[in-house]
Design an enzyme around this catalytic site. Structure first.
Site, PDB file in Angstrom:
ATOM      1  N   HIS A   3       0.875  -1.185   0.000  1.00 13.76           N
ATOM      2  CA  HIS A   3       0.000   0.000   0.000  1.00 13.76           C
ATOM      3  C   HIS A   3       0.910   1.233   0.000  1.00 13.76           C
ATOM      4  O   HIS A   3       1.736   1.376  -0.908  1.00 13.76           O
ATOM      5  CB  HIS A   3      -0.933  -0.114   1.213  1.00 13.76           C
ATOM      6  CG  HIS A   3      -2.104   0.814   1.259  1.00 13.76           C
ATOM      7  ND1 HIS A   3      -2.487   1.620   0.225  1.00 13.76           N
ATOM      8  CD2 HIS A   3      -3.009   1.067   2.256  1.00 13.76           C
ATOM      9  CE1 HIS A   3      -3.573   2.316   0.575  1.00 13.76           C
ATOM     10  NE2 HIS A   3      -3.898   2.002   1.813  1.00 13.76           N
ATOM     11  N   HIS A  40      -2.259  -2.202  -9.753  1.00  8.90           N
ATOM     12  CA  HIS A  40      -3.298  -1.627  -8.897  1.00  8.90           C
ATOM     13  C   HIS A  40      -4.466  -2.588  -8.738  1.00  8.90           C
ATOM     14  O   HIS A  40      -4.810  -3.304  -9.687  1.00  8.90           O
ATOM     15  CB  HIS A  40      -3.796  -0.284  -9.448  1.00  8.90           C
ATOM     16  CG  HIS A  40      -4.455   0.529  -8.397  1.00  8.90           C
ATOM     17  ND1 HIS A  40      -5.785   0.398  -8.100  1.00  8.90           N
ATOM     18  CD2 HIS A  40      -3.961   1.452  -7.527  1.00  8.90           C
ATOM     19  CE1 HIS A  40      -6.089   1.210  -7.098  1.00  8.90           C
ATOM     20  NE2 HIS A  40      -4.997   1.859  -6.735  1.00  8.90           N
ATOM     21  N   ASP A  79       2.389   5.793  -6.526  1.00  2.80           N
ATOM     22  CA  ASP A  79       3.616   5.810  -5.719  1.00  2.80           C
ATOM     23  C   ASP A  79       4.906   5.925  -6.520  1.00  2.80           C
ATOM     24  O   ASP A  79       5.897   6.443  -6.018  1.00  2.80           O
ATOM     25  CB  ASP A  79       3.686   4.530  -4.862  1.00  2.80           C
ATOM     26  CG  ASP A  79       2.793   4.628  -3.636  1.00  2.80           C
ATOM     27  OD1 ASP A  79       2.568   5.756  -3.164  1.00  2.80           O
ATOM     28  OD2 ASP A  79       2.318   3.579  -3.167  1.00  2.80           O
TER      29      ASP A  79
HETATM   30  C1  ACO Z   1      -1.146   4.167  -3.291  1.00 12.18           C
HETATM   31  C2  ACO Z   1      -1.230   2.700  -3.368  1.00 12.18           C
HETATM   32  O1  ACO Z   1      -1.420   2.056  -2.343  1.00 12.18           O
HETATM   33  S1  ACO Z   1      -1.120   1.988  -4.869  1.00 12.18           S
HETATM   34  C3  ACO Z   1      -0.513   0.352  -4.572  1.00 12.18           C
HETATM   35  C4  ACO Z   1       0.910   0.384  -4.094  1.00 12.18           C
HETATM   36  N1  ACO Z   1       1.465  -0.948  -4.016  1.00 12.18           N
HETATM   37  C5  ACO Z   1       2.445  -1.374  -4.832  1.00 12.18           C
HETATM   38  O2  ACO Z   1       2.945  -0.670  -5.689  1.00 12.18           O
HETATM   39  C6  ACO Z   1       2.933  -2.773  -4.590  1.00 12.18           C
HETATM   40  C7  ACO Z   1       3.128  -3.553  -5.893  1.00 12.18           C
HETATM   41  N2  ACO Z   1       1.843  -3.889  -6.484  1.00 12.18           N
HETATM   42  C8  ACO Z   1       1.119  -4.953  -6.012  1.00 12.18           C
HETATM   43  O3  ACO Z   1       1.543  -5.696  -5.113  1.00 12.18           O
HETATM   44  C9  ACO Z   1      -0.237  -5.188  -6.601  1.00 12.18           C
HETATM   45  O4  ACO Z   1      -0.297  -4.719  -7.926  1.00 12.18           O
HETATM   46  C10 ACO Z   1      -1.365  -4.546  -5.778  1.00 12.18           C
HETATM   47  C11 ACO Z   1      -1.242  -4.938  -4.296  1.00 12.18           C
HETATM   48  C12 ACO Z   1      -1.298  -3.034  -5.865  1.00 12.18           C
HETATM   49  C13 ACO Z   1      -2.692  -5.005  -6.327  1.00 12.18           C
HETATM   50  O5  ACO Z   1      -2.788  -6.377  -6.103  1.00 12.18           O
HETATM   51  P1  ACO Z   1      -3.800  -7.312  -6.903  1.00 12.18           P
HETATM   52  O6  ACO Z   1      -5.093  -6.618  -7.089  1.00 12.18           O
HETATM   53  O7  ACO Z   1      -3.813  -8.610  -6.191  1.00 12.18           O
HETATM   54  O8  ACO Z   1      -3.050  -7.454  -8.285  1.00 12.18           O
HETATM   55  P2  ACO Z   1      -3.583  -8.132  -9.644  1.00 12.18           P
HETATM   56  O9  ACO Z   1      -4.702  -9.061  -9.334  1.00 12.18           O
HETATM   57  O10 ACO Z   1      -3.811  -7.054 -10.618  1.00 12.18           O
HETATM   58  O11 ACO Z   1      -2.319  -8.966 -10.132  1.00 12.18           O
HETATM   59  C14 ACO Z   1      -2.372  -9.614 -11.371  1.00 12.18           C
HETATM   60  C15 ACO Z   1      -1.068 -10.300 -11.636  1.00 12.18           C
HETATM   61  O12 ACO Z   1      -0.039  -9.328 -11.822  1.00 12.18           O
HETATM   62  C16 ACO Z   1       1.009  -9.536 -10.901  1.00 12.18           C
HETATM   63  N3  ACO Z   1       1.444  -8.253 -10.381  1.00 12.18           N
HETATM   64  C17 ACO Z   1       0.656  -7.273  -9.926  1.00 12.18           C
HETATM   65  N4  ACO Z   1       1.410  -6.239  -9.511  1.00 12.18           N
HETATM   66  C18 ACO Z   1       2.693  -6.599  -9.749  1.00 12.18           C
HETATM   67  C19 ACO Z   1       3.924  -5.961  -9.521  1.00 12.18           C
HETATM   68  N5  ACO Z   1       3.985  -4.736  -8.960  1.00 12.18           N
HETATM   69  N6  ACO Z   1       5.053  -6.577  -9.870  1.00 12.18           N
HETATM   70  C20 ACO Z   1       5.015  -7.827 -10.433  1.00 12.18           C
HETATM   71  N7  ACO Z   1       3.862  -8.480 -10.673  1.00 12.18           N
HETATM   72  C21 ACO Z   1       2.727  -7.879 -10.305  1.00 12.18           C
HETATM   73  C22 ACO Z   1       0.374 -10.340  -9.776  1.00 12.18           C
HETATM   74  O13 ACO Z   1       1.337 -11.080  -9.063  1.00 12.18           O
HETATM   75  C23 ACO Z   1      -0.592 -11.201 -10.523  1.00 12.18           C
HETATM   76  O14 ACO Z   1       0.105 -12.273 -11.099  1.00 12.18           O
HETATM   77  P3  ACO Z   1      -0.499 -13.756 -11.056  1.00 12.18           P
HETATM   78  O15 ACO Z   1      -1.805 -13.668 -11.804  1.00 12.18           O
HETATM   79  O16 ACO Z   1       0.555 -14.562 -11.730  1.00 12.18           O
HETATM   80  O17 ACO Z   1      -0.673 -14.065  -9.605  1.00 12.18           O
HETATM   81  O1  OAA Z   2      -6.950   2.118  -3.815  1.00 13.69           O
HETATM   82  C1  OAA Z   2      -6.042   1.352  -3.461  1.00 13.69           C
HETATM   83  O2  OAA Z   2      -6.189   0.124  -3.318  1.00 13.69           O
HETATM   84  C2  OAA Z   2      -4.682   1.871  -3.198  1.00 13.69           C
HETATM   85  C3  OAA Z   2      -4.468   3.277  -3.643  1.00 13.69           C
HETATM   86  O3  OAA Z   2      -4.185   3.540  -4.783  1.00 13.69           O
HETATM   87  C4  OAA Z   2      -4.654   4.340  -2.686  1.00 13.69           C
HETATM   88  O4  OAA Z   2      -5.059   4.100  -1.528  1.00 13.69           O
HETATM   89  O5  OAA Z   2      -4.395   5.516  -3.025  1.00 13.69           O
END
Ligand code: ACO
Ligand code: OAA
Length: 373
Positions: free
Chosen positions: A220, A259, A310
């Site tokens: 997050h 996302h 981010d």
């Molecule tokens: C302001 C915020 O909070 S924005 C979010 C900030 N967080 C991050 O940047 C952390 C990195 N990103 C992630 O971990 C994820 O993309 C999340 C937590 C944001 C969303 O998670 P989910 O909704 O579960 O992702 P989603 O279902 O779209 O994933 C689809 C596939 O892409 C992959 N994937 C998604 N994000 C990433 C990533 N950053 N790097 C590599 N692979 C990824 C997943 O592992 C998944 O693969 P699989 O089908 O083989 O298991």
């Molecule tokens: O909506 C989410 O899951 C994460 C995010 O981008 C935020 O909190 O700004």
């Protein structure tokens, strides 16, 4: 194209109502109370957007001036809170410091009645930058800073305390934009934490303290710090490409990408990216910004994964001389508005949030006496 929302993590399930924001309604957009975040980031100061989110409408100039004056008058920290901050070691994570600071504030200036919800929220908005910087400067530089500056904005107040001098116009503007972009985002993990806590009729400081804990994780809000650690380990765009390919091959998660809701892009990315580029020119950077752009290209080309809010925040904050471990606390200074507005919304139409679980454990069985186990 909208993202397919189903599966674990309560994905796609409507868990309540909100009038505060829409996330990815047409696949990519973000609005706060009906206004496009792009327009807000272009035309507004953060305090205007905080006012919009918390009080329901964009302020007039007179309302904004009075609101900013009020926030300015609330920047001071009680002595007992300063003493607590002084006891937290320099190697603590500032998110933990802020969590403790918020909790301590709740002990000293508790929300004794829900009639005080607006006032305690404004107080937190005004003094969270003071909490972060008072601790940071005391533990790292051994100085007890004056937190009651006359700066015209929350972002300028923060940068002034951090660097010991008033920020320039560019940096103050970027802080407005950044705080606007991070202010509100529907039922993300930290906001949902705050709403669950609010649904038990708990106090605002407890809701916010819990939300800080949820925001801290690298999946997050903590992703901006993790992204910084990654990009600064790359020496050039070519090096970044090489390393990223290896990480993808090893199926490592790359922070700052992907996302839960957006399918094609995070609308906040192009805005902060533009400001990061401006800042890169301003400081004469020839590595960090091109490295970041290459990371974006590789992730899209290889995985169709896009930068979330981010990723370019990492380089932007770095160009403004902000230490990496203070990145996520800045997110808190902003998202506090969304959390508090959601707490207020929850309270206005409350039922305790208590979902059900699918049981996957043992069938009913007798307790064997301890002597026979
Ligand atoms: C302001 C915020 O909070 S924005 C979010 C900030 N967080 C991050 O940047 C952390 C990195 N990103 C992630 O971990 C994820 O993309 C999340 C937590 C944001 C969303 O998670 P989910 O909704 O579960 O992702 P989603 O279902 O779209 O994933 C689809 C596939 O892409 C992959 N994937 C998604 N994000 C990433 C990533 N950053 N790097 C590599 N692979 C990824 C997943 O592992 C998944 O693969 P699989 O089908 O083989 O298991
Ligand atoms: O909506 C989410 O899951 C994460 C995010 O981008 C935020 O909190 O700004």
């Amino acid at each position: 194209m909208a993202k397919v929302l189903s599966g674990a993590g309560l994905r796609g399930q409507v868990a309540g109502k909100t009038a505060l924001s829409t996330v990815g309604k047409s696949g990519s957009g973000l609005t706060y109370r009906g206004y496009d975040v792009k327009e807000l980031a272009e035309h507004c100061e953060f305090e205007e957007v905080a006012y919009l989110i918390l009080k329901g409408h964009l302020p007039t100039q007179a309302e904004l001036d009075s609101y900013k004056g009020e926030l300015r008058s609330m920047r001071g920290l009680p002595q007992a809170l300063k003493e607590v901050l002084e006891r937290i070691p320099a190697d603590a994570h500032p998110m933990d410091v802020l969590r403790t600071g918020c909790s301590m504030l709740g002990n000293l200036e508790g929300e004794t009645s829900f009639d005080l919800q607006g006032k305690v929220t404004d107080r937190m908005l005004a003094c969270f930058p003071s909490i972060i910087c008072y601790w940071y400067r005391f533990s790292h530089d051994g100085v007890r800073i004056d937190v009651e500056t006359d700066d015209n904005s929350i972002g300028a107040h923060f940068l002034h305390m951090l660097h010991g001098k008033k920020p320039n116009e560019l940096h103050e503007r970027v802080m407005h934009v950044s705080l606007i972009l991070y202010a509100e985002h529907e039922f993300n993990a930290s906001t949902f934490t705050a709403r669950v806590c609010a649904s038990t009729l708990s106090d605002m400081h407890s809701c916010v303290t819990g939300a800080i804990g949820s925001l801290r994780g690298p999946l997050h809000g903590g992703a901006n710090e993790a992204a910084m650690d990654m990009i600064e380990s790359f020496t050039s765009a070519e090096h970044a490409e090489q390393e990223m390919m290896g990480m993808l091959e090893r199926k490592e998660k790359i922070m700052g990408f992907g996302h839960a809701i957006y399918s094609e892009c995070d609308p906040r990315n192009e805005i902060i990216k533009q400001w990061s580029e401006k800042l890169a020119k301003d400081v004469g950077d020839t590595v960090l910004y091109p490295v970041s752009v290459r990371c974006e290209e590789v992730m899209w080309r290889e995985k169709k994964l896009f930068c979330n809010a981010d990723f370019f925040h990492a380089s932007a904050y770095n160009f403004m001389g902000i230490p990496t471990k203070l990145f996520t606390p800045i997110f808190v200074m902003s998202r506090l508005t969304g959390w508090a507005a959601h707490v207020m919304e929850q309270r206005a139409d409350n039922r305790i949030i208590r979902p059900s679980a699918e049981y996957t454990g043992e069938e009913l069985r007798p307790v064997t006496p301890i002597s026979a186990r």
